[in-house]
Structure formats: structure tokens, C-alpha cells
Design an enzyme around this catalytic site. Structure first.
Site, PDB file in Angstrom:
ATOM      1  CG  ASP A  89      -1.880   0.724   0.845  1.00 50.17           C
ATOM      2  OD1 ASP A  89      -2.184   1.415   0.008  1.00 50.17           O
ATOM      3  OD2 ASP A  89      -3.157   0.647   2.145  1.00 50.17           O
ATOM      4  CG  ASP A 124      -6.073   5.721  -2.424  1.00 48.27           C
ATOM      5  OD1 ASP A 124      -4.232   5.218  -2.529  1.00 48.27           O
ATOM      6  OD2 ASP A 124      -6.659   5.077  -1.948  1.00 48.27           O
ATOM      7  CB  CYS A 278     -12.613 -21.456  17.524  1.00 49.70           C
ATOM      8  SG  CYS A 278     -11.321 -21.563  16.443  1.00 49.70           S
ATOM      9  CB  CYS A 280      -8.121 -22.325  15.401  1.00 49.91           C
ATOM     10  SG  CYS A 280      -7.487 -21.600  16.580  1.00 49.91           S
ATOM     11  CB  CYS A 283      -9.685 -22.749  20.390  1.00 48.64           C
ATOM     12  SG  CYS A 283      -9.938 -20.825  19.672  1.00 48.64           S
TER      13      CYS A 283
HETATM   14  N1  GUN Z   1      -6.650   1.110   3.088  1.00 52.40           N
HETATM   15  C1  GUN Z   1      -7.786   1.376   3.601  1.00 52.40           C
HETATM   16  N2  GUN Z   1      -8.025   1.925   3.407  1.00 52.40           N
HETATM   17  C2  GUN Z   1      -7.380   2.148   1.759  1.00 52.40           C
HETATM   18  C3  GUN Z   1      -7.244   3.661   1.149  1.00 52.40           C
HETATM   19  O1  GUN Z   1      -8.789   3.927   1.028  1.00 52.40           O
HETATM   20  N3  GUN Z   1      -7.092   3.413   0.149  1.00 52.40           N
HETATM   21  C4  GUN Z   1      -5.809   2.736   0.041  1.00 52.40           C
HETATM   22  N4  GUN Z   1      -4.316   2.892  -0.273  1.00 52.40           N
HETATM   23  N5  GUN Z   1      -5.827   1.944   1.380  1.00 52.40           N
HETATM   24  C5  GUN Z   1      -6.499   2.165   2.142  1.00 52.40           C
HETATM   25 ZN    ZN Z   2      -9.666 -20.583  17.179  1.00 51.38          ZN
END
Ligand code: GUN
Ligand code: ZN
Length: 495
Positions: A89, A124, A278, A280, A283
Site C-alpha cells: 500500500d 489515492d 473454536c 483451531c 483453541c
Molecule cells: N487502506 C484502507 N483504506 C484505504 C484506502 O482508501 N486507500 C488505500 N490506498 N489504502 C487503504
Molecule cells: Zn480458535
């Protein structure tokens, strides 16, 4: 050389194979978030939970000199210690949360490329929900200009790094549609719906449904769609049914830090648990007390149930029962009931994407009455062109009278020719014996539709049994048909 190949579909959901520079992944899937500053579960461990791809934050790496140098020298896979695909990201979310991002779109994109990200994300602007339309539109213009810049820096098919086109537009469906359309024109490898984290936090799930549908309808079908920030398993079936293929989860770690235990039905406070419900690996090995004392164990459970639910979603797509899963999950929580109801508002859209035949459905609640399959059936009623005498009846047993055509009535579908008694979808779908009024209403609306379509050439008798008594549509049906109430044997005995 397509990058994304769809293998199964149900509603707007799909199982697909996506090619990345680090191998194929199968969608729908969830990308655990790895924060290189604050590792809860090591990236190298993620495969055992079922992770096929990870997501990390390029901006966090970029702004910390030691991480930046290592990533530039050895790549992001080496930095995290794994060879599975990694999406990065851009720092947009930091921009939204802290307003202190000191990097340009170009810089962060070039950085993502240089560290060998499998999926790069432009910088963005995540606009919060419920701002003024003008503000959302202005932010969107900036996002779109950054998407154009990103596409010119990283031309399509030019490199191993894929590029995500982010969809913004706050809570405005017109802006979401426009955002998606313009991103689609730039032809990204995948698309990501952003700016929804505050909606998720405030449980604005019905609004989320509208935003996903507005975006999805304007995105190409041959590319995966990521839903940013949706890491809670209770939401997966709904989001996948609306066409989302990829998710990221920091939720497993964030909820663990808060001592909260995830389930596909919602979140439980660890302090309130008497037992661990759970099975898993965590757990079935540790006690509630041990989870209380160790946040990493809780995070591990949270991640296990997250992947378990995603497998359940996938299996439901393969079986053609994703709606049933949505209906069950959404009945666990009031704001999800709103979302389920909102999804029925979009049944006409979903119907256009849904496959032609699948497993017969189970009627589970009044929301089943508005399923896309039921709507599709209503749309096809004009196939039946009737003349002569026609009996439409809610009961299979009938008098000896002879008719040219006999139609049975099955809620929620309505009338169907007796010859199609065993056929998909009406003849095969399973409904409770004591069916609710919503299903009856939809059925009678379809009876009316059939009557209206054929009132010129056919003469109708509509016969119903006592369980339909008092339904307001019976009177309207009386305008087109001779209505007869069928007196049951039991009623005859009593009188
Ligand atoms: N992570 C959570 N929301 C967003 C978003 O709107 N844009 C980006 N790039 N990462 C995110
Ligand atoms: Zn679990």
C-alpha cells in the site's frame, strides 16, 4: 496471457486464479497485513494459516531509513522473509489518519517498483463518509490524476509489478460509479475500493453494499477487486457475493490487541468467554486464561477463523449456495440484517451476473423471497402464453374438472406449469411448510403478473387453501380470475 482466470461463479462472487510475479493465487482470499515495525505473526508463518498473498505498507518502509535501505538492497520479499506474493500500500491511509505523508505519488510508486512489489498502489485520497459532495468530488479528481500518473509511469503489460486502480468517492454512489468507470478506462491489473474503513467501524454495512455495487458495476469483470480494510470474517460472504475478490486484514492483530476474539458471527470479548468455542490449533491447545495472557495466541486464533471463513465462502461459491451463507451470516447482527436487506434491493443487478442454473435453493428467511433467482423467474413469466381454461392452484389435490392448463403455486416463485414440477428452479427449491407472508406476497404478485399477461385469451380459475385466507392480493386476483377457496377435508368435518 490473461492475468485473472475465473473458475466458478455464484451471484457476483467468483473463484479465480490470479497470476503474480511470485506465482498464482486463488481468489477470494485475504491478505494479512504485515506491519514491518510491529510484527504479530511473522510473514514466513502466514502460509500455514492459508495466506496466499500478503500486504504491507510501502510508506512505513520508505520513511524508516534502515527498513528502506534493506528493502532497496534486497527487495520487500527478503525484508519480510517470504517468497509469497506481496501487495504494497502507498501510505494513503496514513495520509487519511495522520495527514503527515511526505512523499509524492511518483516517489512512492517508484519505490514500490524498486523493492519488487507484486501489486503497487498509487497515493489515492481516502475521503471519509458523509462529507459534502463537492469535497468528495475534488478529492476524487486528485485521486484520478494520480491514477493517470501511475499508469503513465507503469504502462500496462510492461513489467512484473501489477498496478491497482483505487476507487474513491466517499458515500456518493454517483462518484463511486464515475471513479470506477474512469479507473477502468485506464486498464489496471486490479481495482481496489477504498475509503470504507470508517463505514466498517461504524457498522454502516447497508451503505457499504450500495458503494460496492455502484463501483463493481463499472469495473471490468476480468480483473480482481480488492476491498480495502475489510478484515472481519463476518463480512466476507456479503462482500464476495457483491463481487469483491481480495481483502486485507489488520483486524486479526488489532482485535487481538483489544482482547477481542473473532468469530464468523461477530466479535466476543475475551474476558466474557467461559470456553473457547473454536477448534483451531490455538483453541484446541490453550485455555481462555492462556489466551488472556498472550495476545499473539489470540491474534493467531483470529487469523485461523479468518481463513476458515474465507474457505467456507469459496466452498459456497463452488456449491452455488453463497446466498444461503450470506443470509445465515447476516442474521447474526442487526446492521448486517440491514445490509442483507439492501442486497435484496440490488437483486436485479446481481441477477445479471448470476449463473443460469445452480443448486436448488433453500428458503431461509423472508429475504430469500427477493433472491435474484426469484426475480429472474418473474422476468421469465412472459414465456407462458396461455389460452383456453387455466387452473392456478395452491394445492396439488384438485377436483376432477378438466382444464387446458394447470399451474401450481409455490412461494416465493408463484405459478408454474404442473409439467415443470420437478424442474429448476421452482420445482427443486426447498421451502418451509409454514411459509411466511413475504413469500406468499411475492408468489401472488407473480400470479397476478401471469393473469395480466394472459387475460385476453385465457379464462382463469384461482383456487387457494385456507392458509392463504385474508391475503390482500386475493381481491386483486379476483379481477382476472374466478377465485375459489378450497375447503379442506378437516374443515368439512368441523362444519
Ligand atoms: N487502506 C484502507 N483504506 C484505504 C484506502 O482508501 N486507500 C488505500 N490506498 N489504502 C487503504
Ligand atoms: Zn480458535
Amino acid at each position: 496471457m490473461t492475468k485473472y482466470e475465473i473458475q466458478h461463479k455464484d451471484l457476483m462472487g467468483r473463484i479465480g486464479k490470479l497470476r503474480t510475479a511470485h506465482g498464482y493465487i486463488e481468489t477470494p482470499t485475504i491478505l494479512p497485513v504485515i506491519n514491518p515495525n510491529l510484527v504479530t505473526i511473522e510473514a514466513a508463518e502466514m502460509k500455514k494459516y492459508g495466506a496466499e498473498m500478503l500486504i504491507t505498507n510501502a510508506y512505513i518502509i520508505y520513511r524508516k531509513p534502515d527498513l528502506r535501505e534493506e528493502a532497496l538492497a534486497k527487495g520487500v520479499h527478503s525484508l519480510l522473509g517470504t517468497e509469497i506474493p506481496i501487495m504494497t500500500d502507498s501510505g494513503s491511509y496514513q495520509l487519511y489518519e495522520y495527514r503527515d505523508v511526505e512523499v509524492s505519488n511518483r516517489e512512492i510508486l517508484e519505490f514500490q517498483q524498486r523493492i519488487g512489489s507484486d501489486v503497487c498502489v498509487p497515493l489515492d485520497i481516502p475521503t471519509p463518509p458523509y462529507v459534502k459532495h463537492k469535497r468528495a468530488k475534488e478529492d476524487l479528481e486528485v485521486t484520478l490524476s494520480r491514477l493517470r500518473e501511475a499508469r503513465s509511469l507503469m504502462p500496462a503489460n510492461g513489467q512484473d509489478n501489477m498496478l491497482a486502480g483505487v476507487v474513491q468517492g466517499s458515500t456518493f454512489t454517483d462518484l463511486r460509479a464515475d471513479s470506477a468507470r474512469q479507473a477502468a478506462e485506464l486498464e489496471f491489473d486490479l481495482y481496489a475500493i477504498g475509503g470504507v474503513v470508517p463505514l466498517l467501524e461504524s457498522h454502516g454495512f447497508a451503505r457499504l453494499v450500495d458503494l460496492i455495487v455502484a463501483s463493481k458495476q463499472n469495473l471490468p469483470l476480468n480483473a480482481p477487486v480488492h476491498l480495502f480494510g475489510a478484515g472481519h470474517p463476518m463480512l466476507f460472504s456479503l462482500a464476495v457475493a457483491l463481487g469483491c475478490d481480495l481483502f486485507d486484514s489488520a483486524a486479526y492483530a488489532i482485535f487481538a490487541k483489544d482482547k477481542r476474539y473473532l468469530t464468523s458471527d461477530g466479535t466476543k470479548k475475551l474476558e466474557k468467554l467461559r470456553v473457547l468455542p473454536c477448534s483451531c490449533p490455538v483453541c484446541s491447545t490453550y485455555s481462555v486464561a492462556e489466551l488472556k495472557a498472550n495476545t499473539d495466541l489470540l491474534a493467531a486464533h483470529n487469523l485461523w477463523v479468518t481463513f476458515e471463513e474465507m474457505r467456507m465462502v469459496k466452498q459456497s461459491i463452488a456449491e452455488g449456495c453463497l446466498w444461503e451463507l450470506c443470509e445465515r451470516r447476516c442474521r447474526a447482527y442487526p446492521s448486517l440484517v440491514d445490509a442483507l436487506k439492501r442486497m435484496t434491493n440490488h437483486s436485479a443487478v446481481i441477477e445479471r451476473y448470476d449463473v443460469a442454473t445452480k443448486r436448488p435453493f433453500f428458503y431461509l428467511s423472508e429475504y430469500s423471497a427477493h433472491r435474484p433467482e426469484v426475480l429472474r423467474y418473474a422476468n421469465l413469466l412472459d414465456r407462458f402464453q396461455l389460452s383456453g381454461s387455466v387452473l392456478i392452484t395452491t394445492k396439488e389435490e384438485r377436483e376432477e374438472e378438466v382444464y387446458d392448463h394447470i399451474y401450481l403455486v409455490k412461494p416465493p416463485f408463484g405459478p408454474y406449469p404442473v409439467e415443470l414440477k420437478e424442474s429448476y428452479p421452482v420445482g427443486q427449491s426447498e421451502i418451509p411448510v409454514d411459509i411466511d407472508d413475504v413469500a406468499k406476497t411475492v408468489a401472488l404478485q407473480n400470479v397476478l403478473k401471469l393473469l395480466e399477461l394472459n387475460s385476453e385469451k385465457a379464462e382463469f380459475v384461482f383456487q387457494y387453501d385456507g392458509s392463504w385466507d385474508g391475503h390482500p392480493l386475493l381481491e386483486k386476483i379476483g379481477k382476472y380470475a374466478e377465485v375459489r377457496r378450497n375447503v379442506s377435508a378437516q374443515e368439512l368435518v368441523v362444519s
